[in-house]
Design a protein around this motif. Structure first.
Motif, PDB file in Angstrom:
ATOM      1  N   ALA A 174     -46.881  -3.184 -16.028  1.00 28.17           N
ATOM      2  CA  ALA A 174     -48.179  -3.750 -15.659  1.00 28.17           C
ATOM      3  C   ALA A 174     -48.837  -2.942 -14.558  1.00 28.17           C
ATOM      4  CB  ALA A 174     -47.994  -5.206 -15.224  1.00 28.17           C
ATOM      5  N   VAL A 175     -48.062  -2.500 -13.563  1.00 31.02           N
ATOM      6  CA  VAL A 175     -48.623  -1.666 -12.494  1.00 31.02           C
ATOM      7  C   VAL A 175     -49.104  -0.337 -13.058  1.00 31.02           C
ATOM      8  CG1 VAL A 175     -48.053  -0.417 -10.382  1.00 31.02           C
ATOM      9  CG2 VAL A 175     -47.226  -2.732 -10.695  1.00 31.02           C
ATOM     10  N   ALA A 176     -48.307   0.261 -13.950  1.00 27.52           N
ATOM     11  CA  ALA A 176     -48.683   1.548 -14.523  1.00 27.52           C
ATOM     12  C   ALA A 176     -49.971   1.461 -15.329  1.00 27.52           C
ATOM     13  CB  ALA A 176     -47.543   2.071 -15.395  1.00 27.52           C
ATOM     14  N   SER A 177     -50.198   0.325 -15.966  1.00 26.66           N
ATOM     15  CA  SER A 177     -51.414   0.181 -16.771  1.00 26.66           C
ATOM     16  C   SER A 177     -52.674   0.184 -15.916  1.00 26.66           C
ATOM     17  CB  SER A 177     -51.344  -1.114 -17.590  1.00 26.66           C
ATOM     18  OG  SER A 177     -51.352  -2.247 -16.738  1.00 26.66           O
ATOM     19  N   ARG A 178     -52.550  -0.143 -14.631  1.00 28.10           N
ATOM     20  CA  ARG A 178     -53.713  -0.154 -13.748  1.00 28.10           C
ATOM     21  C   ARG A 178     -53.914   1.178 -13.039  1.00 28.10           C
ATOM     22  NH1 ARG A 178     -51.304  -5.209 -12.503  1.00 28.10           N
ATOM     23  NH2 ARG A 178     -50.507  -4.415 -10.508  1.00 28.10           N
ATOM     24  N   CYS A 179     -53.002   2.152 -13.219  1.00 28.18           N
ATOM     25  CA  CYS A 179     -53.138   3.464 -12.597  1.00 28.18           C
ATOM     26  C   CYS A 179     -54.225   4.265 -13.308  1.00 28.18           C
ATOM     27  CB  CYS A 179     -51.802   4.206 -12.644  1.00 28.18           C
ATOM     28  SG  CYS A 179     -51.766   5.759 -11.707  1.00 28.18           S
ATOM     29  N   THR A 180     -54.889   5.153 -12.594  1.00 26.19           N
ATOM     30  CA  THR A 180     -55.997   5.919 -13.167  1.00 26.19           C
ATOM     31  C   THR A 180     -55.527   7.077 -14.034  1.00 26.19           C
ATOM     32  OG1 THR A 180     -56.089   7.269 -11.156  1.00 26.19           O
ATOM     33  CG2 THR A 180     -57.523   5.323 -11.253  1.00 26.19           C
ATOM     34  N   VAL A 181     -54.222   7.385 -14.012  1.00 27.06           N
ATOM     35  CA  VAL A 181     -53.689   8.453 -14.863  1.00 27.06           C
ATOM     36  C   VAL A 181     -52.636   7.844 -15.784  1.00 27.06           C
ATOM     37  CG1 VAL A 181     -54.110  10.192 -13.089  1.00 27.06           C
ATOM     38  CG2 VAL A 181     -51.876   9.105 -13.226  1.00 27.06           C
ATOM     39  N   PRO A 182     -52.378   8.462 -16.936  1.00 25.76           N
ATOM     40  CA  PRO A 182     -51.333   7.934 -17.824  1.00 25.76           C
ATOM     41  C   PRO A 182     -49.957   7.993 -17.145  1.00 25.76           C
ATOM     42  CG  PRO A 182     -52.749   9.512 -18.968  1.00 25.76           C
ATOM     43  CD  PRO A 182     -53.097   9.607 -17.524  1.00 25.76           C
ATOM     44  N   VAL A 183     -49.240   6.900 -17.231  1.00 29.19           N
ATOM     45  CA  VAL A 183     -47.933   6.797 -16.589  1.00 29.19           C
ATOM     46  C   VAL A 183     -46.915   6.356 -17.625  1.00 29.19           C
ATOM     47  CG1 VAL A 183     -46.558   5.720 -14.770  1.00 29.19           C
ATOM     48  CG2 VAL A 183     -48.994   6.180 -14.383  1.00 29.19           C
ATOM     49  N   GLN A 184     -45.825   7.113 -17.722  1.00 35.04           N
ATOM     50  CA  GLN A 184     -44.727   6.743 -18.601  1.00 35.04           C
ATOM     51  C   GLN A 184     -43.637   6.053 -17.780  1.00 35.04           C
ATOM     52  OE1 GLN A 184     -42.990  10.024 -20.705  1.00 35.04           O
ATOM     53  NE2 GLN A 184     -41.389   8.773 -21.682  1.00 35.04           N
ATOM     54  N   VAL A 185     -43.266   4.844 -18.199  1.00 31.26           N
ATOM     55  CA  VAL A 185     -42.293   4.044 -17.458  1.00 31.26           C
ATOM     56  C   VAL A 185     -41.018   3.921 -18.282  1.00 31.26           C
ATOM     57  CG1 VAL A 185     -41.800   1.794 -16.410  1.00 31.26           C
ATOM     58  CG2 VAL A 185     -44.116   2.754 -16.293  1.00 31.26           C
ATOM     59  N   GLU A 186     -39.880   4.202 -17.628  1.00 33.04           N
ATOM     60  CA  GLU A 186     -38.584   4.045 -18.285  1.00 33.04           C
ATOM     61  C   GLU A 186     -37.632   3.356 -17.308  1.00 33.04           C
ATOM     62  OE1 GLU A 186     -35.049   6.660 -20.460  1.00 33.04           O
ATOM     63  OE2 GLU A 186     -37.007   7.552 -20.056  1.00 33.04           O
ATOM     64  N   VAL A 187     -37.208   2.162 -17.670  1.00 31.83           N
ATOM     65  CA  VAL A 187     -36.292   1.377 -16.841  1.00 31.83           C
ATOM     66  C   VAL A 187     -34.995   1.209 -17.616  1.00 31.83           C
ATOM     67  CG1 VAL A 187     -35.911  -0.798 -15.642  1.00 31.83           C
ATOM     68  CG2 VAL A 187     -38.207   0.192 -15.719  1.00 31.83           C
ATOM     69  N   ASP A 188     -33.907   1.750 -17.073  1.00 30.05           N
ATOM     70  CA  ASP A 188     -32.599   1.692 -17.722  1.00 30.05           C
ATOM     71  C   ASP A 188     -31.659   0.869 -16.846  1.00 30.05           C
ATOM     72  OD1 ASP A 188     -30.372   2.068 -19.264  1.00 30.05           O
ATOM     73  OD2 ASP A 188     -30.047   4.156 -18.662  1.00 30.05           O
ATOM     74  N   LEU A 189     -31.742  -0.449 -16.981  1.00 25.60           N
ATOM     75  CA  LEU A 189     -30.921  -1.372 -16.188  1.00 25.60           C
ATOM     76  C   LEU A 189     -30.292  -2.400 -17.119  1.00 25.60           C
ATOM     77  CD1 LEU A 189     -33.247  -2.046 -13.113  1.00 25.60           C
ATOM     78  CD2 LEU A 189     -31.336  -0.443 -13.241  1.00 25.60           C
ATOM     79  N   ALA A 190     -28.975  -2.502 -17.066  1.00 20.69           N
ATOM     80  CA  ALA A 190     -28.288  -3.498 -17.881  1.00 20.69           C
ATOM     81  C   ALA A 190     -28.453  -4.898 -17.319  1.00 20.69           C
ATOM     82  CB  ALA A 190     -26.803  -3.153 -17.993  1.00 20.69           C
ATOM     83  N   GLN A 191     -28.635  -4.991 -16.015  1.00 22.85           N
ATOM     84  CA  GLN A 191     -28.859  -6.286 -15.374  1.00 22.85           C
ATOM     85  C   GLN A 191     -29.817  -6.097 -14.215  1.00 22.85           C
ATOM     86  OE1 GLN A 191     -25.063  -7.647 -14.019  1.00 22.85           O
ATOM     87  NE2 GLN A 191     -24.675  -5.887 -12.716  1.00 22.85           N
ATOM     88  N   ARG A 192     -30.272  -7.202 -13.660  1.00 20.96           N
ATOM     89  CA  ARG A 192     -31.265  -7.140 -12.606  1.00 20.96           C
ATOM     90  C   ARG A 192     -30.598  -7.070 -11.234  1.00 20.96           C
ATOM     91  NH1 ARG A 192     -35.812 -11.624 -13.983  1.00 20.96           N
ATOM     92  NH2 ARG A 192     -36.662 -10.710 -12.064  1.00 20.96           N
ATOM     93  N   PRO A 193     -31.177  -6.299 -10.306  1.00 16.02           N
ATOM     94  CA  PRO A 193     -30.629  -6.258  -8.946  1.00 16.02           C
ATOM     95  C   PRO A 193     -30.986  -7.531  -8.182  1.00 16.02           C
ATOM     96  CG  PRO A 193     -32.609  -4.936  -9.065  1.00 16.02           C
ATOM     97  CD  PRO A 193     -32.332  -5.415 -10.469  1.00 16.02           C
ATOM     98  N   ALA A 194     -30.637  -7.567  -6.916  1.00 17.24           N
ATOM     99  CA  ALA A 194     -30.981  -8.710  -6.074  1.00 17.24           C
ATOM    100  C   ALA A 194     -32.499  -8.867  -6.023  1.00 17.24           C
ATOM    101  CB  ALA A 194     -30.424  -8.515  -4.671  1.00 17.24           C
ATOM    102  N   PRO A 195     -33.011 -10.094  -5.968  1.00 15.35           N
ATOM    103  CA  PRO A 195     -34.470 -10.296  -5.972  1.00 15.35           C
ATOM    104  C   PRO A 195     -35.192  -9.529  -4.873  1.00 15.35           C
ATOM    105  CG  PRO A 195     -33.334 -12.371  -6.338  1.00 15.35           C
ATOM    106  CD  PRO A 195     -32.279 -11.372  -6.017  1.00 15.35           C
ATOM    107  N   ALA A 196     -34.614  -9.505  -3.677  1.00 17.87           N
ATOM    108  CA  ALA A 196     -35.270  -8.789  -2.580  1.00 17.87           C
ATOM    109  C   ALA A 196     -35.359  -7.300  -2.871  1.00 17.87           C
ATOM    110  CB  ALA A 196     -34.518  -9.033  -1.273  1.00 17.87           C
ATOM    111  N   ILE A 197     -34.293  -6.714  -3.393  1.00 11.91           N
ATOM    112  CA  ILE A 197     -34.288  -5.292  -3.727  1.00 11.91           C
ATOM    113  C   ILE A 197     -35.241  -5.016  -4.878  1.00 11.91           C
ATOM    114  CG2 ILE A 197     -32.849  -3.389  -4.504  1.00 11.91           C
ATOM    115  CD1 ILE A 197     -32.318  -4.359  -1.641  1.00 11.91           C
ATOM    116  N   GLU A 198     -35.278  -5.919  -5.825  1.00 10.73           N
ATOM    117  CA  GLU A 198     -36.194  -5.776  -6.954  1.00 10.73           C
ATOM    118  C   GLU A 198     -37.643  -5.771  -6.472  1.00 10.73           C
ATOM    119  OE1 GLU A 198     -35.654  -7.545 -11.335  1.00 10.73           O
ATOM    120  OE2 GLU A 198     -36.322  -9.033  -9.876  1.00 10.73           O
ATOM    121  N   GLY A 199     -37.948  -6.643  -5.526  1.00  8.85           N
ATOM    122  CA  GLY A 199     -39.300  -6.680  -4.979  1.00  8.85           C
ATOM    123  C   GLY A 199     -39.652  -5.414  -4.229  1.00  8.85           C
TER     124      GLY A 199
END
Length: 451
Positions: free
Chosen positions: A339-364
């Motif tokens: 969602a953040v990348a879609s608002r950027c003025t240049v094309p952005v390729q996003v790749e997230v390789d996570l089997a599970q989520r980190p701590a909420p604070a770290i994620e934020g």
């Protein structure tokens, strides 16, 4: 200002950044050949020479005071003697840190000060005896003597034999003139004597001396490496104390960041949604007054007020997203960063390789790090494309943002990247910026997982 390179470096820049004639002065001799005459080698040799008398004095004092204090513990005098001995050892430690800084170029922070639990001599003595720093100084006094004896013997032997053999062609004539023998005796018994007295033997002796002379600075440096470890490990602040100082600094950064965020939210509310809502209330009041006199004008005013409501709601959504986006909580980093990348003025390729989520604070923190970096790309980079990669390495969350812009970014003081690095450091994170002029720019953030 010009950079002053190490005396063992390949060249030296002068105060204006140049050598004679405006250029860099390069050494004509390679490092291995000029090392014996470098100032650094002589300073390290001087450190080894001074270590022996100083360590003898320190060892004698520490053992004497500890033995005397331990023997007097059956009386009241034992505690003051022990405390005085430990305090004096701390004073010796200050001298040793100064000597290491002057001769070895080793910067060691001053250890944590004493913190008496009250006033008076008894409180001070208790603080000295409880301090781990005091006992580390005593341990240094005990351990440093045998090492000082060994390093003194090795350094003096290599240094004296090396220079003596190297200069042997200059003084071998003293033996036949004043000693009654052909030269320096290499071997001798009742039947045979071997002297270094012919040109070939004199030349070989000088060459062996040259090898000793060239090797001595590196041997002395290896010896002083142990001294560096002793000074840094025993005379500096403990790891626990350093960690406490680091955490206190990080806490200050967190508090300042939180206060800045609160001020930003208050300013955004005051200048944005709140101002619009006040104007909306006034417009609706006017529309109410005109409702009977001029229904059409009142309808137009209500229609304008409806548009203001939509704008105010959008500002509130943007503000809420800036505090913590709902998509991050509900769907994780992959969806939120997309969602953040879609608002950027240049094309952005996003790749997230996570089997599970980190701590909420770290994620934020990871989310807002990428968000700020993409804002920088939109405003300053001049890039045509960018990419965001997120992955996990053991117990660390790795975030990397790359763009093909003009480069030249840096985390120097006062920049946005410096503030971002401070925020990451507050949670034991690291920010690495690689942005040569001309690009590309690669910013890597490393965060603890803490899930």
């Amino acid at each position: 200002m010009a950079t002053q390179y190490s005396e063992y470096g390949d060249y030296t820049r002068y105060a204006d950044g140049h050598g004679p004639g405006g250029g860099e002065r390069r050494h004509r001799l390679p490092l291995a050949l000029r090392a014996p005459v470098e100032a650094r080698a002589w300073r390290e040799f001087a450190y080894v020479l001074l270590s022996l008398p100083i360590s003898i004095l320190l060892f004698t004092f520490a053992v004497t005071m500890l033995s005397l204090g331990a023997g007097l513990l059956v009386t009241f005098l034992g505690i003051p003697v022990l405390a005085a001995g430990l305090a004096a050892c701390r004073g010796f430690g200050s001298v040793e840190r100064t000597r290491a800084r002057a001769l070895l170029g080793l910067e060691v922070a001053t250890p944590e000060p004493l913190r008496p639990r009250g006033r008076g001599a008894m409180a001070w003595m208790g603080a000295v005896l409880r301090s781990g720093t005091s006992w580390r100084h005593v341990l240094y006094a005990v351990l440093h003597l045998p090492w000082a004896v060994f390093s003194f013997a090795v350094a003096v032997a290599f240094w004296s034999y090396g220079w003596a053999m190297l200069t042997y062609p200059l003084w071998f004539w003293l033996f036949p003139m004043y000693g009654g023998q052909g030269g320096l005796q290499l071997y001798g018994d009742e039947q045979h004597q071997v002297y270094l007295d012919n040109p070939f033997e004199i030349t070989v002796t000088a060459l062996v001396g040259l090898l000793f002379t060239l090797a001595t600075p590196w041997i002395v440096r290896a010896l002083t490496t142990v001294d560096r470890v002793l000074v840094h490990g025993l005379l500096g602040p403990s790891r626990l104390a350093s960690r406490v100082v680091e955490l206190e600094s990080d806490r200050g950064v967190v508090v300042d960041t939180a206060a800045a965020d609160l001020r930003r939210i208050e300013r955004d509310l005051h200048d944005g949604a709140q101002a619009r809502l006040v104007a909306l209330a006034m417009d609706l009041g006017l529309a109410k007054e005109k409702l009977r006199e001029d229904p059409q004008a009142a309808a137009r005013m209500v229609d304008e007020a409806h548009g203001e409501v939509k704008t105010a709601l959008q500002e509130l959504r943007d503000l809420a997203r800036g505090i913590h986006p709902a998509v991050l909580t509900d769907r994780g980093l992959d969806a939120a960063l997309s969602a953040v990348a879609s608002r950027c003025t240049v094309p952005v390729q996003v790749e997230v390789d996570l089997a599970q989520r980190p701590a909420p604070a770290i994620e934020g923190i990871a989310y807002f790090t990428v968000s700020e970096l993409l804002q920088n790309i939109s405003k300053h980079s001049g890039a045509r494309s960018a990419s965001v990669d997120v992955w996990r390495v053991e117990n660390r969350l790795m975030v990397q943002v790359v763009d093909d812009g003009v480069g030249g970014a840096g985390a120097s003081g006062g920049s946005g990247l410096a503030g971002l690095a401070g925020r990451l450091d507050a949670v034991d994170g690291i920010l690495v910026v690689d942005s040569p002029v001309g690009g590309p720019t690669r910013v890597t953030a490393e965060l603890p997982w803490r899930a």
